[in-house]
Enzyme design. Sequence first.
Site, PDB file in Angstrom:
ATOM      1  N   GLY A 234     -45.595  43.305  52.864  1.00  0.00           N
ATOM      2  CA  GLY A 234     -46.358  43.443  54.117  1.00  0.00           C
ATOM      3  C   GLY A 234     -46.742  44.891  54.354  1.00  0.00           C
ATOM      4  O   GLY A 234     -46.658  45.721  53.445  1.00  0.00           O
ATOM      5  N   ASN A 235     -47.196  45.205  55.542  1.00  0.00           N
ATOM      6  CA  ASN A 235     -47.500  46.591  55.888  1.00  0.00           C
ATOM      7  C   ASN A 235     -47.175  46.818  57.366  1.00  0.00           C
ATOM      8  O   ASN A 235     -46.784  45.898  58.071  1.00  0.00           O
ATOM      9  CB  ASN A 235     -48.957  46.948  55.558  1.00  0.00           C
ATOM     10  CG  ASN A 235     -49.933  46.061  56.307  1.00  0.00           C
ATOM     11  OD1 ASN A 235     -49.993  46.088  57.528  1.00  0.00           O
ATOM     12  ND2 ASN A 235     -50.695  45.253  55.568  1.00  0.00           N
ATOM     13  N   TYR A 236     -47.339  48.058  57.818  1.00  0.00           N
ATOM     14  CA  TYR A 236     -46.860  48.436  59.147  1.00  0.00           C
ATOM     15  C   TYR A 236     -47.851  48.138  60.287  1.00  0.00           C
ATOM     16  O   TYR A 236     -47.615  48.542  61.416  1.00  0.00           O
ATOM     17  CB  TYR A 236     -46.556  49.937  59.188  1.00  0.00           C
ATOM     18  CG  TYR A 236     -45.432  50.333  58.275  1.00  0.00           C
ATOM     19  CD1 TYR A 236     -44.140  49.882  58.501  1.00  0.00           C
ATOM     20  CD2 TYR A 236     -45.660  51.176  57.188  1.00  0.00           C
ATOM     21  CE1 TYR A 236     -43.098  50.255  57.664  1.00  0.00           C
ATOM     22  CE2 TYR A 236     -44.628  51.554  56.344  1.00  0.00           C
ATOM     23  CZ  TYR A 236     -43.352  51.094  56.587  1.00  0.00           C
ATOM     24  OH  TYR A 236     -42.328  51.454  55.778  1.00  0.00           O
ATOM     25  N   ALA A 301     -55.183  44.634  58.588  1.00  0.00           N
ATOM     26  CA  ALA A 301     -54.774  45.338  57.364  1.00  0.00           C
ATOM     27  C   ALA A 301     -54.355  44.263  56.367  1.00  0.00           C
ATOM     28  O   ALA A 301     -53.175  43.898  56.272  1.00  0.00           O
ATOM     29  CB  ALA A 301     -53.619  46.277  57.676  1.00  0.00           C
TER      30      ALA A 301
END
Length: 425
Positions: A234-236, A301
């Site tokens: 995943g990402n932030y 994102a």
Amino acid sequence: MKSLSPDATRDDKAGIKNKILLFCDSISMLQGKKILIGITGSIAAYKSIFLIRLLVKEGAEVKVVMTPSARDFVTSLTLSTISKNPVLTELFDEQSWANHVMLGRWADIMLIAPLSCNTLAKMAHGLCDNLLLAVYLSATCPVVVAPAMDEDMWNHPSTKENFRKIESFGNKIIPVEKGELASGLHGEGRMAEPEKILQFLVENFFSIRSLKGKKAFVSAGPTYEPIDPVRFIGNYSSGKMGVAIAKELYNRGAEVTLISGPASIDSINGLHLVKVNTAEEMYNACTRTFKNVDIGVMAAAVADYTPVRKEKDKIKKTGKELLLELKQTQDILKSLGEQKKKKQVLVGFALETSNEKKNALEKLKKKNADLIVLNSLNDTEAGFGKDTNKITIFERGGKEFQFDTKSKQEVAKDIVNTIIQLFYA
Ligand code: CTP
């Protein structure tokens, strides 16, 4: 906002910059609006100075009328300097008579802030013993009041009755706030802060719902690409920027679908919320929705890579290296760019760490977007999880719009203003 075409000369650049600044200023909902401020005798009169400054900064033309007792709290000199107009207090002096009828007709709106108990009572009963009341009684424009009084006065039945009366005349009342009062007591009765008053005026009288009848979708947040039942890539991304854009599009009258990845986004009044997890699910939701909308904004994102296999069982430690095989996800923005119809507007984001402008321009072209919003991770006030952002918007004709660091709400306004000005003005 500043705009520069890539190959403009210095003089061209100055010209364009001025034009764009003008164009941007005209975006303000209060630009050119005529606002007549009435100030009465209350300690909150000092806040009117900040209020007038805000209104003037937003492009409004401000004139001030004050009651004689207001002069004990603020001076005409300060108010006339800030409003850039003479301040009127008396119905007449030795040389002239103040034309209260014309003042009431001049204004787009009359705002009495602060409104004292005394002036409220006179308004409710049609008394006319000063210029402010004469203007009020002859005003043909909407009248708004921002009361300021101590809690006991605020709660007195005669005050309540007077408010009911002026409301029945069509006057609008900006709610008071709770807090420390002039008496030193704590309670209800404080005049609303200038920013709140400004917001009230815009929302109730000057809001441009330029996107009425339009449909839009905004994607927001990260995607999670499952590795096994308990792990993911995943990402932030917090989804805050996408949510702010969705709300702003909605505020301007559009019907909005928010397609959110697994960020902590709960249902938001007025928006259709579609929740997805993976890049594939986001692709399906976005392509399905884009067919029926006028505006698409890809603020999510989206993961660029996803595991080739999602293991059925939790991957166990083996004591050796673990190699994950990844495959590229579909580029949703690019795919929407390929399907885009003539009247549809497609906006993408570019989050870059180096060669920001070059990469953003390449994305604009490659993905057939109409606008690319660049934010750079090199800006300490921009990026994932932050409440502020600093953006530059690139459009296909080569123009570039730079904005200062602002809250994500304000940035959303800049993005939506740019969409309206370029495609719907
Ligand atoms: N995007 C998308 N689908 C993907 C990846 C990105 O629709 N699989 C969209 C994003 O929502 C954003 C834009 O493409 O609007 C640019 O995203 P960004 O991550 O900056 O660039 P990438 O296209 O992923 O390219 P790179 O990672 O090489 O910078």
